[in-house]
Design a protein around this motif. Structure first.
Motif, mmCIF file in Angstrom:
data_model
loop_
_atom_site.group_PDB
_atom_site.id
_atom_site.type_symbol
_atom_site.label_atom_id
_atom_site.label_comp_id
_atom_site.label_asym_id
_atom_site.label_seq_id
_atom_site.Cartn_x
_atom_site.Cartn_y
_atom_site.Cartn_z
ATOM 1 N N ASN A 125 -19.095 22.794 6.810
ATOM 2 C CA ASN A 125 -18.520 21.535 6.328
ATOM 3 C C ASN A 125 -19.544 20.406 6.341
ATOM 4 O O ASN A 125 -19.522 19.523 5.475
ATOM 5 N N TYR A 126 -20.447 20.439 7.292
ATOM 6 C CA TYR A 126 -21.502 19.431 7.371
ATOM 7 C C TYR A 126 -22.412 19.512 6.146
ATOM 8 O O TYR A 126 -22.744 18.496 5.528
ATOM 9 N N ALA A 180 -30.603 17.025 10.315
ATOM 10 C CA ALA A 180 -29.575 17.163 11.352
ATOM 11 C C ALA A 180 -30.189 17.417 12.724
ATOM 12 O O ALA A 180 -29.644 16.989 13.746
ATOM 13 N N TYR A 239 -29.763 27.437 12.496
ATOM 14 C CA TYR A 239 -28.880 26.294 12.694
ATOM 15 C C TYR A 239 -28.225 26.266 14.073
ATOM 16 O O TYR A 239 -27.669 25.247 14.477
ATOM 17 N N ALA A 295 -20.634 18.233 3.094
ATOM 18 C CA ALA A 295 -20.554 16.770 3.096
ATOM 19 C C ALA A 295 -21.879 16.150 2.681
ATOM 20 O O ALA A 295 -21.905 15.163 1.931
ATOM 21 N N LYS A 296 -22.982 16.712 3.148
ATOM 22 C CA LYS A 296 -24.293 16.175 2.788
ATOM 23 C C LYS A 296 -24.609 16.393 1.310
ATOM 24 O O LYS A 296 -25.326 15.597 0.695
ATOM 25 N N ASP A 321 -27.363 15.573 15.048
ATOM 26 C CA ASP A 321 -26.061 16.088 14.614
ATOM 27 C C ASP A 321 -25.875 17.567 14.970
ATOM 28 O O ASP A 321 -24.772 17.992 15.338
ATOM 29 N N LEU A 322 -26.944 18.373 14.841
ATOM 30 C CA LEU A 322 -26.820 19.789 15.210
ATOM 31 C C LEU A 322 -26.573 19.944 16.709
ATOM 32 O O LEU A 322 -25.803 20.813 17.130
ATOM 33 N N ASP A 327 -18.021 24.140 11.317
ATOM 34 C CA ASP A 327 -18.497 22.754 11.360
ATOM 35 C C ASP A 327 -19.816 22.600 10.610
ATOM 36 O O ASP A 327 -20.028 21.609 9.900
ATOM 37 N N VAL A 328 -20.712 23.571 10.754
ATOM 38 C CA VAL A 328 -21.994 23.505 10.040
ATOM 39 C C VAL A 328 -21.774 23.644 8.535
ATOM 40 O O VAL A 328 -22.398 22.936 7.740
ATOM 41 N N LYS A 351 -24.942 17.853 18.578
ATOM 42 C CA LYS A 351 -23.544 17.475 18.823
ATOM 43 C C LYS A 351 -22.603 18.632 18.518
ATOM 44 O O LYS A 351 -21.660 18.904 19.272
ATOM 45 N N ILE A 352 -22.862 19.322 17.411
ATOM 46 C CA ILE A 352 -22.015 20.463 17.046
ATOM 47 C C ILE A 352 -22.157 21.581 18.068
ATOM 48 O O ILE A 352 -21.167 22.192 18.499
#
Length: 263
Positions: free
Chosen positions: A67-68, A240, A119, A71-72, A245-246, A64-65, A248-249
């Motif tokens: 892909n995050y 993040a 992270y 995306a950024k 956002d971090l 997930d990190v 949430k992951i």
């Protein structure tokens, strides 16, 4: 050109400084943005950080990190599996631009690769059923808790558990987990990966994070000298952390927020 709109302002400032001071060209970020693709090495068999899902797609916190970050940056992400042995060689040979694979930072590794910020937490903790009210170590008094004999968790628990805690020690992780799933103990003290695997295999137990025993955060690794890429990733991580956002992951995969991570 569209690539710059994906870069955090911190990274743009770093890039400007490097160019203005005549620093040598650094190619990784340029190539990533030009090709619109980043190759990131991740763990394939270390849940909840990385594993193969039922749909044969990689899943987990590290995925997930990865892909995050892609995306950024506005690029596609090419995930490649690595082991603990070849994580650093993949960076040294430029097979991967980043390693996001439960990588701890230490002086020996810092001689071989560079590190962006932390992270996620990698930790040992106490876990138990959601219905069990455990808010502090004082709440362990009168409770039964399973732990693997001689482990880091055993040492930390021995120091932190109050009098009256019934600590039951088992000879390996397999026996400790079996004791918990069979209901022989109310709580289990173990590492995040073991707990994540337990939660995935036995969702009916409704196991959740209760108390932290020891913290050991995960960092993002990258090849030596790629300062603009490092600053860009750090900018993404900082944002993040700020926007949640971090957290949430981390809550999704570990059942707890990231906490106070080092930069």
């Amino acid at each position: 050109m569209t690539s710059s709109k994906f870069l955090p302002s911190l990274a743009l400032a770093a890039l400007s400084l490097l160019l203005s001071t005549g620093a040598q060209a650094q190619h990784a970020l340029d190539a990533i943005l030009k090709n619109k693709k980043i190759t990131i090495a991740v763990p394939p068999d270390f849940p909840p950080y990385g594993s193969m899902g039922a749909d044969f797609k990689m899943q987990g916190l590290d995925i997930d990190v990865a892909n995050y970050i892609g995306a950024k940056l506005g690029v596609t992400v090419d995930l490649i599996p690595v082991t603990s042995v070849n994580r650093i060689p993949y960076l040294q040979t430029k097979k991967a631009s980043l390693v996001i694979a439960t990588l701890g930072k230490n002086p020996d590794r810092e001689k071989q690769i560079d590190f962006a910020g932390a992270y996620s937490p990698f930790f040992q903790a106490v876990f138990g059923a959601r219905t069990l009210n455990i808010k502090s170590y004082a709440d362990l008094a009168g409770k039964t808790i399973g732990v693997t004999r001689g482990s880091v968790e055993d040492q930390e628990l021995n120091n932190l558990a109050p009098a009256g805690t019934d600590i039951r020690r088992f000879e390996d992780n397999f026996k400790t987990v079996n004791a918990f799933t069979a209901g022989q103990v109310q709580l289990i003290a173990t590492g995040a990966s073991v707990a994540g695997n337990l939660m995935a295999k036995s969702p009916q137990l409704r196991t959740e994070y209760k108390l932290l025993l020891k913290e050991s955060p995960n960092f993002i690794g990258l090849p030596k000298g790629e300062d603009t890429l490092r600053m860009t990733v750090n900018g993404i991580l900082a944002e993040a952390r700020k926007n949640g956002d971090l957290d949430k992951i981390s809550i999704k995969w570990l059942g707890r927020p990231v906490g106070d991570l080092p930069q």
